[in-house]
Write a protein that holds these residues in place. Structure first.
Motif, PDB file in Angstrom:
ATOM      1  N   LEU A  92       0.839  -1.195   0.000  1.00  0.00           N
ATOM      2  CA  LEU A  92       0.000   0.000   0.000  1.00  0.00           C
ATOM      3  C   LEU A  92       0.877   1.250   0.000  1.00  0.00           C
ATOM      4  O   LEU A  92       0.646   2.180  -0.779  1.00  0.00           O
ATOM      5  N   LYS A  93       1.889   1.251   0.843  1.00  0.00           N
ATOM      6  CA  LYS A  93       2.792   2.402   0.911  1.00  0.00           C
ATOM      7  C   LYS A  93       3.488   2.628  -0.431  1.00  0.00           C
ATOM      8  O   LYS A  93       3.560   3.751  -0.924  1.00  0.00           O
ATOM      9  N   GLU A  94       3.996   1.559  -1.019  1.00  0.00           N
ATOM     10  CA  GLU A  94       4.667   1.670  -2.318  1.00  0.00           C
ATOM     11  C   GLU A  94       3.734   2.238  -3.381  1.00  0.00           C
ATOM     12  O   GLU A  94       4.116   3.128  -4.156  1.00  0.00           O
ATOM     13  N   LEU A  95       2.504   1.754  -3.423  1.00  0.00           N
ATOM     14  CA  LEU A  95       1.567   2.198  -4.454  1.00  0.00           C
ATOM     15  C   LEU A  95       1.099   3.636  -4.246  1.00  0.00           C
ATOM     16  O   LEU A  95       0.950   4.389  -5.216  1.00  0.00           O
ATOM     17  N   VAL A  96       0.875   4.038  -3.013  1.00  0.00           N
ATOM     18  CA  VAL A  96       0.482   5.429  -2.750  1.00  0.00           C
ATOM     19  C   VAL A  96       1.638   6.365  -3.104  1.00  0.00           C
ATOM     20  O   VAL A  96       1.438   7.401  -3.746  1.00  0.00           O
ATOM     21  N   GLN A  97       2.858   5.996  -2.714  1.00  0.00           N
ATOM     22  CA  GLN A  97       4.024   6.824  -3.028  1.00  0.00           C
ATOM     23  C   GLN A  97       4.244   6.914  -4.542  1.00  0.00           C
ATOM     24  O   GLN A  97       4.531   7.988  -5.069  1.00  0.00           O
ATOM     25  N   THR A  98       4.102   5.808  -5.237  1.00  0.00           N
ATOM     26  CA  THR A  98       4.280   5.805  -6.691  1.00  0.00           C
ATOM     27  C   THR A  98       3.225   6.666  -7.367  1.00  0.00           C
ATOM     28  O   THR A  98       3.526   7.420  -8.301  1.00  0.00           O
ATOM     29  N   SER A  99       1.990   6.582  -6.902  1.00  0.00           N
ATOM     30  CA  SER A  99       0.925   7.404  -7.461  1.00  0.00           C
ATOM     31  C   SER A  99       1.235   8.886  -7.256  1.00  0.00           C
ATOM     32  O   SER A  99       1.066   9.706  -8.165  1.00  0.00           O
ATOM     33  N   TRP A 100       1.714   9.220  -6.058  1.00  0.00           N
ATOM     34  CA  TRP A 100       2.106  10.605  -5.771  1.00  0.00           C
ATOM     35  C   TRP A 100       3.203  11.054  -6.731  1.00  0.00           C
ATOM     36  O   TRP A 100       3.147  12.154  -7.277  1.00  0.00           O
ATOM     37  N   GLU A 101       4.206  10.189  -6.942  1.00  0.00           N
ATOM     38  CA  GLU A 101       5.314  10.536  -7.846  1.00  0.00           C
ATOM     39  C   GLU A 101       4.826  10.798  -9.269  1.00  0.00           C
ATOM     40  O   GLU A 101       5.341  11.693  -9.944  1.00  0.00           O
ATOM     41  N   ILE A 102       3.856  10.038  -9.727  1.00  0.00           N
ATOM     42  CA  ILE A 102       3.313  10.211 -11.073  1.00  0.00           C
ATOM     43  C   ILE A 102       2.656  11.585 -11.209  1.00  0.00           C
ATOM     44  O   ILE A 102       2.745  12.224 -12.254  1.00  0.00           O
ATOM     45  N   ARG A 103       2.032  12.060 -10.151  1.00  0.00           N
ATOM     46  CA  ARG A 103       1.241  13.294 -10.214  1.00  0.00           C
ATOM     47  C   ARG A 103       1.957  14.548  -9.686  1.00  0.00           C
ATOM     48  O   ARG A 103       1.572  15.659 -10.001  1.00  0.00           O
ATOM     49  N   ALA A 104       2.986  14.370  -8.881  1.00  0.00           N
ATOM     50  CA  ALA A 104       3.655  15.511  -8.244  1.00  0.00           C
ATOM     51  C   ALA A 104       4.573  16.244  -9.223  1.00  0.00           C
ATOM     52  O   ALA A 104       5.167  15.627 -10.107  1.00  0.00           O
TER      53      ALA A 104
END
Length: 117
Positions: A92-104
């Motif tokens: 969950l942590k990996e996926l939330v962080q990756t999603s943030w990276e895609i959008r940030a």
């Protein structure tokens, strides 16, 4: 928001708020996280499904189809759905962080990576 929904949302929010520029928001009437006004995580109406951005959703869905999936609505969107009842904390942590990276924005990504080292 029912107690289960609140429990799952708090898990997601605790991860997301560690990332710079994250703001708690809403999308389609449900809790969401945004960075620079861009959605990167949204709790579904059922309270136990999270939508995140993912460049590797096929890999995740093959890995654990009971946990990671999409609906027809997301066929043409780079989003992955996560069953919060079944996902592990690290994934969950990996996926939330990756999603943030895609959008940030790149500036936030750079400062986050520098502070993480």
């Amino acid at each position: 928001m029912n107690i289960d929904m609140l429990h799952y949302w708090r898990k997601v929010l605790n991860i997301a708020l560690e990332l710079p520029g994250t703001e708690e928001s809403s999308s389609h009437g449900t809790p969401a996280c945004k960075v620079n006004s861009k959605l990167f995580a949204r709790l579904w109406e059922d309270g136990k499904t999270l939508a995140v951005y993912s460049a590797e959703r096929e890999r995740w869905m093959k890995l654990r189809p009971a946990v990671y999936f999409i609906t027809a609505h997301y066929n043409n969107h780079p989003m992955l759905l996560i069953n919060l009842e079944k996902v592990g904390e690290a994934e969950l942590k990996e996926l939330v962080q990756t999603s943030w990276e895609i959008r940030a924005p790149r500036s936030l990504q750079k400062s986050w990576k520098e502070s993480s080292n």
